[in-house]
Design an enzyme around this catalytic site. Structure first.
Site, PDB file in Angstrom:
ATOM      1  N   ASP A  51       0.818  -1.206   0.000  1.00 30.74           N
ATOM      2  CA  ASP A  51       0.000   0.000   0.000  1.00 30.74           C
ATOM      3  C   ASP A  51       0.855   1.260   0.000  1.00 30.74           C
ATOM      4  O   ASP A  51       2.073   1.216   0.216  1.00 30.74           O
ATOM      5  CB  ASP A  51      -0.912   0.026   1.239  1.00 30.74           C
ATOM      6  CG  ASP A  51      -2.022  -1.011   1.171  1.00 30.74           C
ATOM      7  OD1 ASP A  51      -2.297  -1.527   0.069  1.00 30.74           O
ATOM      8  OD2 ASP A  51      -2.622  -1.298   2.226  1.00 30.74           O
ATOM      9  N   TYR A 108       5.575  -9.739   7.638  1.00 33.44           N
ATOM     10  CA  TYR A 108       5.374  -8.304   7.789  1.00 33.44           C
ATOM     11  C   TYR A 108       5.592  -7.916   9.245  1.00 33.44           C
ATOM     12  O   TYR A 108       5.329  -8.708  10.164  1.00 33.44           O
ATOM     13  CB  TYR A 108       3.947  -7.904   7.392  1.00 33.44           C
ATOM     14  CG  TYR A 108       3.717  -7.719   5.909  1.00 33.44           C
ATOM     15  CD1 TYR A 108       3.805  -6.462   5.326  1.00 33.44           C
ATOM     16  CD2 TYR A 108       3.402  -8.808   5.102  1.00 33.44           C
ATOM     17  CE1 TYR A 108       3.571  -6.283   3.965  1.00 33.44           C
ATOM     18  CE2 TYR A 108       3.172  -8.643   3.736  1.00 33.44           C
ATOM     19  CZ  TYR A 108       3.257  -7.373   3.183  1.00 33.44           C
ATOM     20  OH  TYR A 108       3.036  -7.214   1.837  1.00 33.44           O
TER      21      TYR A 108
END
Length: 265
Positions: A51, A108
């Protein structure tokens, strides 16, 4: 020949990895630079989307290149690229290995801090809270590897063939001063804004705006929450990508800014 490129980037000034007509992307910058150096249009395929403002401590893309590579390609490419994108390795492949579809695990990390710090604004998310209920947050995080269908934590579930994710590990860490925090999660795949939605709701649990039972209800029922609570993209890092034939250590990482050892909650 197909090559894998091992890179890292600070995504704060970019609209994400993937090309976008209305935003500056990491993919576009690299494709433009690589095509210029090779003197031929060169497309690249990344290991996944990120993103806007999301970073990558480790990222891979592949490119099919028909011309011989110069010995100083990494040096020259790093000179051409902006300071917030770095090329670490260029790895020749002996077949048509795929940077996206061959990945078996992605990790992540999401970093946040609880006081305003002018030096962390691009690297860690600022959440001004007096006290987080870390034990309740830990209970929620511990649920994640127990469930497979993450339809409730995806902004576009119907665009996927399925919403099954094999979450292998999820943990919550804090620095000794309890002012810096890290959420770690690994899975074979992630859905659109899945980590940001999980993080946003885990933070709501920490401030008693949501219960662990409510959180688990969405995991069980796959019912999409009435109101999405996605955490900011700032502070989110793609930190490791693993392949059956390639498992490189990260060349750079952002996990010690608190100047203290991380403690698992």
């Amino acid at each position: 020949m197909r090559y894998f490129f091992h890179i890292g980037y600070n995504g704060h000034t970019y609209g994400g990895w993937q090309r976008h007509p209305k935003a500056n992307s990491v993919q576009e910058i690299i494709e433009t630079s690589l095509s210029g150096l090779l003197k031929t249009p060169t497309g690249i395929v990344g290991c996944g989307r990120t993103d806007s403002k999301v970073h990558a401590s480790q990222y891979f893309f592949h490119a099919d290149i028909d011309v011989p590579l110069r010995d100083d390609l990494i040096f020259i490419l790093n000179k051409v690229l902006p300071h917030n994108i770095a090329i670490f390795d260029v790895i020749p492949m002996d077949g048509k290995q795929h940077a996206r579809f061959d990945a078996v695990q992605r990790q992540y990390d999401y970093f946040w801090h609880t006081y305003k710090n002018p030096f962390l604004g691009q690297l860690s998310s600022f959440h001004q809270v007096d006290k987080l209920d870390l034990l309740e947050m830990k209970k929620a995080v511990a649920l994640l590897p127990k469930y497979k269908d993450y339809r409730a934590f995806c902004t576009t579930p119907d665009k996927n063939e399925h919403t099954i994710c094999n979450v292998m590990d999820a943990k919550l860490y804090c620095a000794a001063n309890e002012e810096h925090f890290r959420f770690h999660i690994s899975s074979n795949r992630f859905l659109s804004k899945m980590i940001r939605l999980l993080m946003g709701n885990i933070l709501r649990i920490g401030t008693h705006q949501m219960s662990v039972d409510e959180f688990e209800h969405h995991l069980i029922s796959k019912e999409i929450p009435r109101d999405f609570h996605a955490a900011s993209g700032i502070g989110l890092y793609l930190s490791k990508v693993t392949y059956p034939y390639l498992n490189l250590p990260c060349r750079t990482e952002f996990n010690n800014f608190a100047k203290s050892s991380w403690i698992e909650i």
